[in-house]
Design an enzyme around this catalytic site. Structure first.
Site, mmCIF file in Angstrom:
data_model
loop_
_atom_site.group_PDB
_atom_site.id
_atom_site.type_symbol
_atom_site.label_atom_id
_atom_site.label_comp_id
_atom_site.label_asym_id
_atom_site.label_seq_id
_atom_site.Cartn_x
_atom_site.Cartn_y
_atom_site.Cartn_z
ATOM 1 N N ARG A 61 -20.890 29.688 24.883
ATOM 2 C CA ARG A 61 -20.359 30.837 24.156
ATOM 3 C C ARG A 61 -21.489 31.664 23.550
ATOM 4 O O ARG A 61 -22.551 31.147 23.224
ATOM 5 C CB ARG A 61 -19.406 30.381 23.040
ATOM 6 C CG ARG A 61 -18.141 29.712 23.554
ATOM 7 C CD ARG A 61 -17.285 29.233 22.412
ATOM 8 N NE ARG A 61 -16.749 30.348 21.639
ATOM 9 C CZ ARG A 61 -15.566 30.910 21.882
ATOM 10 N NH1 ARG A 61 -14.822 30.486 22.879
ATOM 11 N NH2 ARG A 61 -15.128 31.909 21.135
ATOM 12 N N GLN A 62 -21.231 32.965 23.420
ATOM 13 C CA GLN A 62 -22.129 33.896 22.737
ATOM 14 C C GLN A 62 -23.515 33.948 23.380
ATOM 15 O O GLN A 62 -24.510 34.150 22.693
ATOM 16 C CB GLN A 62 -22.245 33.524 21.249
ATOM 17 C CG GLN A 62 -20.926 33.610 20.506
ATOM 18 C CD GLN A 62 -21.051 33.221 19.046
ATOM 19 O OE1 GLN A 62 -22.025 32.595 18.636
ATOM 20 N NE2 GLN A 62 -20.072 33.594 18.251
ATOM 21 N N SER B 263 -20.934 36.344 30.169
ATOM 22 C CA SER B 263 -19.610 36.792 30.626
ATOM 23 C C SER B 263 -18.620 35.644 30.804
ATOM 24 O O SER B 263 -17.934 35.545 31.824
ATOM 25 C CB SER B 263 -19.734 37.595 31.925
ATOM 26 O OG SER B 263 -20.563 38.701 31.735
ATOM 27 N N GLY B 264 -18.540 34.804 29.791
ATOM 28 C CA GLY B 264 -17.610 33.680 29.850
ATOM 29 C C GLY B 264 -16.154 34.096 29.842
ATOM 30 O O GLY B 264 -15.328 33.507 30.550
ATOM 31 N N SER C 179 -14.742 37.017 30.885
ATOM 32 C CA SER C 179 -14.318 37.653 32.136
ATOM 33 C C SER C 179 -14.274 36.659 33.295
ATOM 34 O O SER C 179 -13.535 36.851 34.258
ATOM 35 C CB SER C 179 -15.216 38.841 32.481
ATOM 36 O OG SER C 179 -16.569 38.471 32.545
ATOM 37 N N ALA C 180 -15.042 35.569 33.204
ATOM 38 C CA ALA C 180 -14.975 34.537 34.246
ATOM 39 C C ALA C 180 -13.598 33.878 34.263
ATOM 40 O O ALA C 180 -13.027 33.620 35.327
ATOM 41 C CB ALA C 180 -16.065 33.492 34.029
ATOM 42 N N ASP D 287 -20.178 43.183 34.823
ATOM 43 C CA ASP D 287 -19.918 41.745 34.798
ATOM 44 C C ASP D 287 -18.796 41.378 35.754
ATOM 45 O O ASP D 287 -18.875 40.402 36.503
ATOM 46 C CB ASP D 287 -19.541 41.292 33.391
ATOM 47 C CG ASP D 287 -20.565 41.684 32.356
ATOM 48 O OD1 ASP D 287 -21.593 42.272 32.729
ATOM 49 O OD2 ASP D 287 -20.343 41.413 31.167
#
Length: 418
Positions: free
Chosen positions: A181-182, A186-187, A189-190, A233
């Site tokens: 995280r952070q 692009s976690g 949108s994945a 992304d």
């Protein structure tokens, strides 16, 4: 090391609704749709053991009379190699999918539509107030359930607006992710990308939704939740591999999307990912760059055009395997970003990750908006060792980049503009 889930994780109750076609009718406004007040959620009725579909139910008929099995898709994290953040300023970028980390979504046929909260990322039961406090500091207030719900809404609306018929079968959606995280990888949108792929296959409409449009659907789902981002992304995650993207205004106005050209991933030199295990002290000052660009600030406009041009030059450098030019462009990309946004916005920790690499002669820049850095060592293995040692001493994680393969199927290729 990738993000590790908590060892104590009570299981949240699944979010349940009757069907995708009426779940918007269950709510009065967006705030209710995404409130996620578990176990008192406003969006759906809930049941602790409701509608779980095991492996033994694969290939059974669902409530719509359609024979489907379990569907699972994975979407990788993303690295912006050159040109970011010009994607939101009608620019150009080169990005690739990062196979070191990914999000996966599983769709299982079920009688009702069920969105299953993640046992860690959607946690709502805690050992103590201290435990809750630590969880919020490390994970934030929001998990992935709202992302999955948002793409369901956007997908349904797109199909309705474009007269794409959907069968009446229902499903259970669950997700997992190991994307830190952070970190600007692009976690979110994945998760959305993987969920969209599941919906396309479940409803058997992959051939009816153009590949170029899918990043827009993902971005629209995130906009539903107030997430501000660009298309870069989502394009990288939909396509997979290495992609050059041209977002010039004439393309966006005429087509509604950019011109996306996949490139051979074997053309890239060895790259390294640097990130902080706890990026909470990254830049927190609000940026004024967007407003200055809208107001016609000449410095911002000219600098953003220069950043976009780096992607065009980078495409040529990669094709020619001119890696010294690639290193020069990577450094210049970050330097321009720093001048536009300022150190207070970028954050001391983010800047230090870049500087650690540069002190040993490596080229480096952000992977996205901050939280992680992509580095290239033009002098080879001896320089890589210096970089690894410097990162360890600074308390940063470093690992070789694994570039994800193309995610496009033969069906996807047939939908692409020629």
């Amino acid at each position: 090391m990738p993000h590790q889930p908590s060892t104590w994780a009570p299981r949240p109750r699944p979010v349940q609704c009757v069907s995708i076609s009426n779940y918007k009718k269950k709510t009065k406004n967006k705030k209710e749709q995404y409130a996620m007040q578990f176990p008192f959620g406003l969006l759906f009725s809930q049941s602790f053991e409701a509608n779980e579909v095991g492996e033994e139910k694969m290939d059974q008929l669902n409530s719509g009379g359609v024979r489907v099995g379990v569907i699972e898709h994975k979407a990788y994290a993303r690295v912006g190699l050159l040109g970011n953040p010009s994607d939101v300023y009608y620019g150009r970028t080169i990005s690739f999918s990062l196979a070191n980390f990914w999000a996966s979504v599983k769709l299982e046929p079920s009688d009702d539509l069920v969105i299953k909260p993640h046992p860690v990322h959607d946690l709502v039961q805690f050992q103590s107030l201290h435990h809750l406090m630590n969880r919020l500091q490390n994970e934030g207030y929001y998990g992935g359930v709202r992302l999955v719900m948002a793409i369901c809404k956007v997908f349904f609306k797109y199909c309705k607006d474009n007269k794409i018929d959907l069968h009446k079968g229902n499903f259970t959606l669950s997700y997992d992710t190991n994307i830190p995280r952070q970190t600007g990888l692009s976690g979110s949108s994945a998760i959305v990308c993987a969920a969209l792929d599941c919906l396309l296959d479940f409803y058997k409409v992959r051939h009816l939704v153009k590949v170029e449009i899918r990043p827009n659907l993902i971005l629209n789902a995130e906009k539903e939740l107030g997430i501000v981002a660009g298309l870069q992304d989502r394009v990288a995650q939909v396509y997979g591999g290495l992609v050059h993207m041209d977002f010039r205004k004439e393309h966006m106005d005429e087509l509604g999307h950019g011109i996306y050209k996949p490139m051979d991933i074997d053309l890239l030199p060895p790259l390294y990912l640097i990130y902080a295990e706890n990026p909470s002290d990254s830049g927190k000052v609000h940026s004024t760059v967007r407003q200055r660009w809208l107001d016609g600030d000449e410095f911002i406009i000219s600098s953003m055009k220069e950043v976009a041009q780096m992607a065009a030059e980078g495409q040529a450098a990669i094709l020619e395997k001119n890696y010294s030019k690639l290193a020069e462009l990577m450094n210049h990309n970050f330097d321009l970003r720093r001048r536009m946004f300022g150190d207070d916005v970028l954050g001391a920790l983010n800047i230090e990750m870049v500087e650690v690499a540069r002190r040993v002669g490596a080229a480096s820049k952000f992977t996205g908006s901050g939280g992680a850095v992509i580095a290239f060592c033009p002098n080879g293995p001896s320089q890589v060792e210096l970089l690894e040692d410097a990162c360890r001493k600074a308390g940063f994680s470093i690992e070789p980049v694994k570039i994800g393969p193309s995610r496009l199927t033969d069906i996807d290729a047939k939908t692409m503009s020629r």
